[in-house]
Design an enzyme around this catalytic site. Sequence first.
Site, PDB file in Angstrom:
ATOM      1  CG  HIS A 278      -6.896 -23.294 -58.489  1.00 33.84           C
ATOM      2  ND1 HIS A 278      -7.526 -23.190 -59.697  1.00 33.84           N
ATOM      3  CD2 HIS A 278      -7.499 -22.382 -57.667  1.00 33.84           C
ATOM      4  CE1 HIS A 278      -8.469 -22.245 -59.625  1.00 33.84           C
ATOM      5  NE2 HIS A 278      -8.479 -21.740 -58.410  1.00 33.84           N
ATOM      6  CG  ASP A 329     -12.308 -20.590 -60.272  1.00 33.42           C
ATOM      7  OD1 ASP A 329     -12.863 -19.874 -59.418  1.00 33.42           O
ATOM      8  OD2 ASP A 329     -11.073 -20.709 -60.342  1.00 33.42           O
TER       9      ASP A 329
HETATM   10 ZN   LIG Z   1     -11.977 -20.181 -56.648  1.00 32.64          ZN
END
Ligand SMILES: [Zn+2]
Length: 464
Positions: A278, A329
């Site tokens: 991220h 994800d």
């Molecule tokens: Zn994750």
Amino acid sequence: LPTLLPDLVWQDGAFVAGPGIAYDPVSGRIAAVVAAEAALSAPDLVRLPGRAVMPGFVNAHSHAFQRLLRGRTQRRPADAEGADFWTWRDAMYRIALGLSPDQLETVTHACYVEMLVAGYTSVGEFHYLHNDPAGRPYDDRLELAWRVVRAAGRAGIRVRLLHAAYATGGIDAPLRPEQRRFATPDLETYLLDAVQLIEGTASMAHASVGLAPHSVRAVPRAWFHPIHELAYGCDLPFHVHASEQPAEVAAAVAAWGRRPIEMLVDEGVVDALFTAVHATHVTRREIAALGTPGPVICACPTTERDLGDGMLPASELVAAGAFLALGSDSQAVIAPLEEARLLEYHERLRRLRRVVLGRARGDAFEAAPLLLDAATTGGARALRLPAGTLEAGALADFVAIDLEHPALAGCAPDTLAACLVFSAPPDVVSDVWVGGVQRVVDRRHPDGRAARQALAAVARAIPG
Ligand SMILES: [Zn+2]
């Protein structure tokens, strides 16, 4: 050796006509990229007319079981203020608490079959589900990790099992009851488990291990350095969720006077083995720290947009020298080309410009090569796999693109990369090979139907 001869092959950031790809099914590696004339005389020639071949996509960040969340988190109580990452997380916890080992394997297998059909040939599975539903370790503490490895083997995808440490329910806070299945009892146990996984996968062609302190929220600060020492000693990837949400940054600043990436730099773990997952909310100083030693930033744009995380400052990171990778994800969608296009589209929305990310080629600046690199070589770098390129010695992981797909009509060799990234749906991928074994033939995986039915049965059995 089998030699593929498609119309076009991805080489050095462009689709070119001509070469064939000879690969060794025994080693699972590409033996040579040969000129078309040489390919034509290969005894085991496989012609692929109407196809382009490119490296398989690398999914650098996955939580396979979250595939079950699809469709279940797109509503909220009408009187609630608003849903966000943290309310989504509560739904994810409810799903995680219900899964048996068999169900986890079923969901993971179905998810990996879906990934293969979409063109992903390897996956970094960030695995943090360790204990039974009551929070006790299984008789084999690694039961669920082995289920993931087995699911990958059954589907035929290459997996880097990123073994997660998870010990706190917030910085210096005890685990919450609903986090009991994730719990790592102590650092020593974590390291022993990791060594057991490393040894247990050493002889497997399809599976290997990486180390993954879950986040600065979920792992005591004192653990990062020793876990990184093991990663360094064994040359393994070291992945951490970092700065996905402003609240995490605020908690880190309150606890240490340091933002999450700054703390990780202080602990000495930000290096070429390091992948920040991220890194959405980072400052200029953190961006500089992420640029110099060659770590990877794994963006998960389809998840980040779904969760309302924010937009990655991708162009600043690239300018600083960071490498970008992509991950599916939460499996909101499994579509590697869409992940790639969002990297650029989020930059356009953020900066009110066009063609922001890219690379100079001749007198032009092109977006597609950098974005396709993020989906291939960037992920290979994050997972430390010799994949993502079509060259002698690389893993024989590649995909065929159907040049007769309606979405690609009118594309020329020099616009194909841009057509793929910005305009192609997932089903332009027609065939997929992993380690020289063809796993998807004309958009079909042999387990496809059974995997979908088994996933549906688990979805019916798991409330939430
Ligand atoms: Zn994750």
